[in-house]
Design a protein around this motif. Structure first.
Motif, short mmCIF file in Angstrom:
data_model
loop_
_atom_site.label_atom_id
_atom_site.label_comp_id
_atom_site.label_asym_id
_atom_site.label_seq_id
_atom_site.Cartn_x
_atom_site.Cartn_y
_atom_site.Cartn_z
N GLN A 102 33.39 40.20 31.88
CA GLN A 102 33.46 40.75 33.10
C GLN A 102 34.48 41.76 33.33
N PHE A 103 35.25 42.16 32.42
CA PHE A 103 36.18 43.39 32.52
C PHE A 103 36.01 44.05 30.96
N SER A 104 36.33 45.36 30.94
CA SER A 104 36.63 46.12 29.68
C SER A 104 37.68 45.71 29.07
N PRO A 105 37.61 45.37 27.87
CA PRO A 105 38.58 45.02 27.06
C PRO A 105 39.39 45.99 26.22
N TYR A 106 39.01 47.23 26.51
CA TYR A 106 39.70 48.59 25.98
C TYR A 106 40.74 48.86 26.80
N CYS A 107 42.19 49.36 26.29
CA CYS A 107 43.14 49.79 26.88
C CYS A 107 43.86 50.65 26.00
N TRP A 108 44.61 51.42 26.51
CA TRP A 108 45.77 52.37 25.59
C TRP A 108 46.85 51.48 25.53
N MET A 109 47.52 51.47 24.24
CA MET A 109 48.50 50.42 24.00
C MET A 109 49.69 51.46 23.72
N VAL A 110 51.04 51.53 24.38
CA VAL A 110 52.05 52.38 24.06
C VAL A 110 53.26 51.60 23.81
N LYS A 111 54.25 52.13 23.07
CA LYS A 111 55.42 51.16 22.92
C LYS A 111 56.31 51.04 24.09
N ASP A 112 57.05 50.06 24.37
CA ASP A 112 57.96 49.98 25.38
C ASP A 112 58.74 51.12 25.52
N SER A 113 59.22 51.59 24.52
CA SER A 113 60.22 52.86 24.69
C SER A 113 59.43 54.06 24.93
N SER A 114 58.35 54.14 25.20
CA SER A 114 57.55 55.39 25.49
C SER A 114 57.84 55.70 26.80
N ASP A 115 57.64 57.02 26.98
CA ASP A 115 57.56 57.64 28.48
C ASP A 115 56.32 57.62 29.08
N ILE A 116 55.15 57.18 28.74
CA ILE A 116 54.02 56.86 29.41
C ILE A 116 53.81 55.76 30.07
N PHE A 117 54.05 55.94 31.25
CA PHE A 117 53.62 54.68 32.01
C PHE A 117 52.62 54.67 32.86
N HIS A 118 51.83 55.76 33.18
CA HIS A 118 50.70 56.08 33.76
C HIS A 118 49.60 57.20 33.21
N ALA A 119 48.27 57.18 33.56
CA ALA A 119 47.53 57.99 32.95
C ALA A 119 47.91 59.48 33.10
N ARG A 120 48.42 59.69 34.07
CA ARG A 120 48.85 61.09 34.21
C ARG A 120 50.18 61.32 33.18
N ASP A 121 50.48 60.60 32.73
CA ASP A 121 51.54 60.93 31.66
C ASP A 121 51.26 61.46 30.20
N PHE A 122 49.77 61.31 30.11
CA PHE A 122 48.98 61.70 28.63
C PHE A 122 49.30 62.91 28.30
N ILE A 123 49.51 63.74 29.08
CA ILE A 123 49.49 65.28 28.96
C ILE A 123 50.58 65.64 27.77
N THR A 124 49.70 66.53 26.85
CA THR A 124 50.26 66.84 25.48
C THR A 124 50.66 65.50 24.58
N LYS A 125 50.18 64.45 24.82
CA LYS A 125 50.51 63.39 24.14
C LYS A 125 49.52 63.16 22.87
N ARG A 126 49.91 62.24 21.81
CA ARG A 126 49.12 62.33 20.49
C ARG A 126 48.51 60.86 20.49
N VAL A 127 47.17 60.94 20.35
CA VAL A 127 46.24 59.54 20.74
C VAL A 127 45.57 59.49 19.43
N THR A 128 45.21 58.19 19.32
CA THR A 128 44.11 57.78 18.26
C THR A 128 42.66 58.39 18.94
N THR A 129 41.89 58.40 17.90
CA THR A 129 40.79 58.93 18.46
C THR A 129 39.83 58.19 19.30
#
Length: 220
Positions: A102-129
């Protein structure tokens, strides 16, 4: 109740087929607990009770979705994600039958030490395809937050999990039922950034068939 529901749905489409008519259900990934309801139904003989001889086929890892296989009649049923709706809009003769998750099982996972806290923080970031046929909500979530996803640095290697562990990527797309648990077991602190938080609550693990299969069973 879930198993009974699956049998009822399949039975509604196939109850008029010949006794013990063989049909194939192609999974969206390899055999695993995620598909326990289908295995249990076969083990308990529930499919046979409604005249079905069901072969449960794992996905091809090189092309895990079963949209084409179902549309072309190579298999009768498939399990997919929200991509089945895109395929229908694009003209493929697919029919959704039931949404198991009943919900999407897909999420982005970041390390606890990352400075990514919100979707807007992804600018210039490296991500998996990100796959564009299945988990498009991950990209749309970023786009709605002002991120130009075409300008993200995408990791194209063979081992995204190792790349994430080695800090070669900042965020990794994951299925919430497996990798987050594995990382916790390894002592790697992390957090998830998921579409539901941004108003994108999509169904998943959708059982579907083809329009021709539907018409055939209705005629019979």
């Amino acid at each position: 109740m879930l198993i009974k529901g699956l049998i009822i749905v399949l039975g509604l489409f196939c109850c008029q087929l010949q006794a013990q008519e063989p049909v194939t259900l192609q999974l969206k990934w390899t055999h695993q607990f995620q598909f326990a309801g289908y295995y249990m139904a076969k083990h308990k003989g529930f499919y046979k009770e409604v005249g079905l001889d069901v072969n449960i086929l794992p996905a091809k890892l090189s092309m895990p979705d079963s949209f084409d296989a179902v549309a072309q009649g190579e298999v009768q049923f498939g399990i997919g994600h929200s991509g089945v709706l895109q395929q229908r809009i694009a003209g493929k003769p697919l029919v959704a039958m039931a949404a198991i998750l009943q919900f999407s099982p897909y999420c982005w996972m970041v390390k606890d030490s990352s400075d990514i806290f919100h979707a807007r923080d992804f600018i210039t970031k490296r991500v998996t395809t990100s796959g564009k046929r299945e988990n498009t909500e991950l990209l749309i979530m970023l786009q709605r937050s002002g991120i130009n996803t075409d300008r993200l640095a995408h990791y194209e290697g063979d081992n995204p999990t190792r790349a994430w562990i080695d800090n070669k990527v900042d965020a990794m797309q994951v299925y919430v039922t497996d990798l987050p648990y594995y990382m916790a077991q390894q002592g790697i602190a992390h957090r998830l950034i998921c579409p539901q938080r941004y108003g994108m609550d999509l169904y998943a693990d959708i059982l579907f068939t083809s329009q021709s299969m539907l018409k055939t069973t209705r005629k019979q």
